[in-house]
Design a protein around this motif. Sequence first.
Motif: not given
Length: 191
Positions: A108-133
């Motif tokens: 929450s607390g997002i303003t109209s200036a926001a461009d991108q939101a991303t969630i990552y699950i980071v593991t030792s082998n690789r990083t997974y992400q889901n973007n909302y752009i």
Amino acid sequence: KWGMYTNAVTGGDFILAYAAASGSYASVFEAQTDLSVDFKGVVTKVKQPCFSVTRNGTQNNVTGNGTAYVPTLVSEIFDQGADFNISNYQFTAPVAGRYLLSGQMNISGITSAADQATIYIVTSNRTYQNNYIYTNTIGTSIILNATMVADMDANDVAYLQVYGSGEASDVWDLVSTLASPGTWFSGSLIA
């Protein structure tokens, strides 16, 4: 052949299945401690790595201006095997295998200036992400989710991370309570 035996080291009983044709052990486990199968075929593995963590309370001003943030998930709903560390917010795989990992961020607390939101699950082998752009059209709040089956070796770690951009400063908040977890991380060994 099946047989009931006593472990010379622990003193606990265990059941041993031996495949005579191949000369190999088919199954070894502590009786009624490590694995049970009921009459309906339901299997319970009390030592199977499995966790679910959240936090009780909102974290204010964590991202929005390009900051990558690891949420402080300090409230364990359960942690079968004690493999999640609430001091560094990381799960450590006790054995090699395939782990189902899932996470959610209630922002929450997002303003109209926001461009991108991303969630990552980071593991030792690789990083997974889901973007909302959606440049400048995200809205004032968003829920981000990520789920995957990750290959992990023994002692590999996994943790959640959130990233937001476009704001003049880090104004985004992560919302969660124990009764209604909005920001959480969970995982389990599945293979």
